[in-house]
Design an enzyme around this catalytic site. Structure first.
Site, PDB file in Angstrom:
ATOM      1  N   ASN A   1       3.994  17.054  10.270  1.00 24.01           N
ATOM      2  CA  ASN A   1       4.094  16.340  11.478  1.00 24.01           C
ATOM      3  C   ASN A   1       2.698  15.974  11.805  1.00 24.01           C
ATOM      4  O   ASN A   1       1.798  16.703  11.716  1.00 24.01           O
ATOM      5  CB  ASN A   1       4.748  17.155  12.755  1.00 24.01           C
ATOM      6  CG  ASN A   1       4.409  18.462  13.139  1.00 24.01           C
ATOM      7  OD1 ASN A   1       3.521  19.139  12.212  1.00 24.01           O
ATOM      8  ND2 ASN A   1       4.447  18.967  14.282  1.00 24.01           N
TER       9      ASN A   1
ATOM     10  N   GLU B   1       0.984  14.164  15.151  1.00 22.76           N
ATOM     11  CA  GLU B   1       1.379  13.879  16.379  1.00 22.76           C
ATOM     12  C   GLU B   1       0.253  12.749  16.763  1.00 22.76           C
ATOM     13  O   GLU B   1      -0.696  12.523  15.896  1.00 22.76           O
ATOM     14  CB  GLU B   1       1.064  15.089  17.398  1.00 22.76           C
ATOM     15  CG  GLU B   1       2.135  16.159  17.181  1.00 22.76           C
ATOM     16  CD  GLU B   1       1.859  17.205  18.218  1.00 22.76           C
ATOM     17  OE1 GLU B   1       2.659  17.898  18.254  1.00 22.76           O
ATOM     18  OE2 GLU B   1       0.746  17.542  18.680  1.00 22.76           O
ATOM     19  N   ASN B   2       0.454  11.968  17.893  1.00 25.01           N
ATOM     20  CA  ASN B   2      -0.422  10.904  18.504  1.00 25.01           C
ATOM     21  C   ASN B   2      -0.513  10.991  19.813  1.00 25.01           C
ATOM     22  O   ASN B   2       0.348  11.411  20.381  1.00 25.01           O
ATOM     23  CB  ASN B   2       0.147   9.656  17.986  1.00 25.01           C
ATOM     24  CG  ASN B   2      -0.685   8.513  18.143  1.00 25.01           C
ATOM     25  OD1 ASN B   2      -0.769   7.976  19.307  1.00 25.01           O
ATOM     26  ND2 ASN B   2      -1.280   8.178  17.099  1.00 25.01           N
TER      27      ASN B   2
ATOM     28  N   CYS C   1       7.552  13.105  12.198  1.00 25.39           N
ATOM     29  CA  CYS C   1       7.835  14.724  12.155  1.00 25.39           C
ATOM     30  C   CYS C   1       7.591  14.816  10.398  1.00 25.39           C
ATOM     31  O   CYS C   1       7.449  13.858   9.559  1.00 25.39           O
ATOM     32  CB  CYS C   1       9.535  14.640  11.969  1.00 25.39           C
ATOM     33  SG  CYS C   1      10.071  14.396  13.533  1.00 25.39           S
TER      34      CYS C   1
ATOM     35  N   GLU D   1       9.283  15.947   8.111  1.00 27.15           N
ATOM     36  CA  GLU D   1      10.598  15.524   7.320  1.00 27.15           C
ATOM     37  C   GLU D   1      10.387  14.135   6.719  1.00 27.15           C
ATOM     38  O   GLU D   1      10.562  13.752   5.845  1.00 27.15           O
ATOM     39  CB  GLU D   1      11.705  15.869   7.805  1.00 27.15           C
ATOM     40  CG  GLU D   1      12.389  17.286   7.973  1.00 27.15           C
ATOM     41  CD  GLU D   1      11.951  17.432   9.527  1.00 27.15           C
ATOM     42  OE1 GLU D   1      10.469  17.053  10.055  1.00 27.15           O
ATOM     43  OE2 GLU D   1      12.572  18.220  10.354  1.00 27.15           O
TER      44      GLU D   1
ATOM     45  N   CYS E   1      15.128  17.227  13.393  1.00 31.07           N
ATOM     46  CA  CYS E   1      15.570  16.415  14.711  1.00 31.07           C
ATOM     47  C   CYS E   1      16.494  15.630  14.422  1.00 31.07           C
ATOM     48  O   CYS E   1      16.893  14.922  13.282  1.00 31.07           O
ATOM     49  CB  CYS E   1      14.404  16.029  15.469  1.00 31.07           C
ATOM     50  SG  CYS E   1      13.684  14.397  14.512  1.00 31.07           S
TER      51      CYS E   1
ATOM     52  N   CYS F   1      15.203  12.527  12.386  1.00 35.51           N
ATOM     53  CA  CYS F   1      14.987  12.739  10.932  1.00 35.51           C
ATOM     54  C   CYS F   1      16.445  13.072  10.259  1.00 35.51           C
ATOM     55  O   CYS F   1      16.436  12.718   8.951  1.00 35.51           O
ATOM     56  CB  CYS F   1      14.339  14.253  10.825  1.00 35.51           C
ATOM     57  SG  CYS F   1      12.694  13.819  11.161  1.00 35.51           S
TER      58      CYS F   1
HETATM   59 ZN   LIG Z   1      12.438  14.844  13.100  1.00 35.74          ZN
END
Ligand SMILES: [Zn+2]
Length: 125
Positions: free
Chosen positions: A42, A44-45, A53, A55, A85, A88
């Site tokens: 993952n 992040e931003n 993510c 995946e 999630c 994904c």
């Molecule tokens: Zn995800």
């Protein structure tokens, strides 16, 4: 490549997660039909919606290298097992719902599901 090996690759990849905001690290390892494995983390931003993510990172890497057929994906997190999630699940379903999703708190306690089990009525355009 067995489930344990794939899971361990996800676990190793997780070390590269970029999570300055949540500190929730996730690693994924996507097994292509030809045996190639692409890992992802993952990322992040500061603009949270731009976060991707693990995946999808792995899937985008694989697709961008010409792969379209996947047999399994292992997912792990800094809190143990991790289920993909909703985004994904839909994203991965683009390439088939027979995909095996493997996760667990550690390599000795793995569980697996098919993507169809996790997302029984995926959106199809
Ligand atoms: Zn995800």
């Amino acid at each position: 490549m067995n489930d344990r090996e794939l899971y361990c690759m996800a676990r190793e990849a997780m070390k590269n997660a970029y999570t300055p905001y949540s500190h929730f690290n996730v690693g994924a390892a996507l097994l292509c039909e030809d045996g190639t494995v692409y890992t992802g983390v993952n990322v992040e931003n500061g603009s949270f919606g731009a976060t991707i993510c693990a995946e999808r990172t792995a899937c985008v890497k694989a697709v961008s290298e010409g792969h379209r057929k996947f047999t399994a994906i292992a997912i792990t997190s800094s809190r143990g097992s991790a289920s993909p999630c909703g985004i994904c699940r839909q994203f991965l379903s683009e390439f088939g719902t027979d995909l095996r999703v493997i996760t667990g708190d550690d390599a000795d306690h793995l569980v697996s599901y098919t993507l169809a089990e996790l997302l029984p009525d995926h959106f199809v355009l």
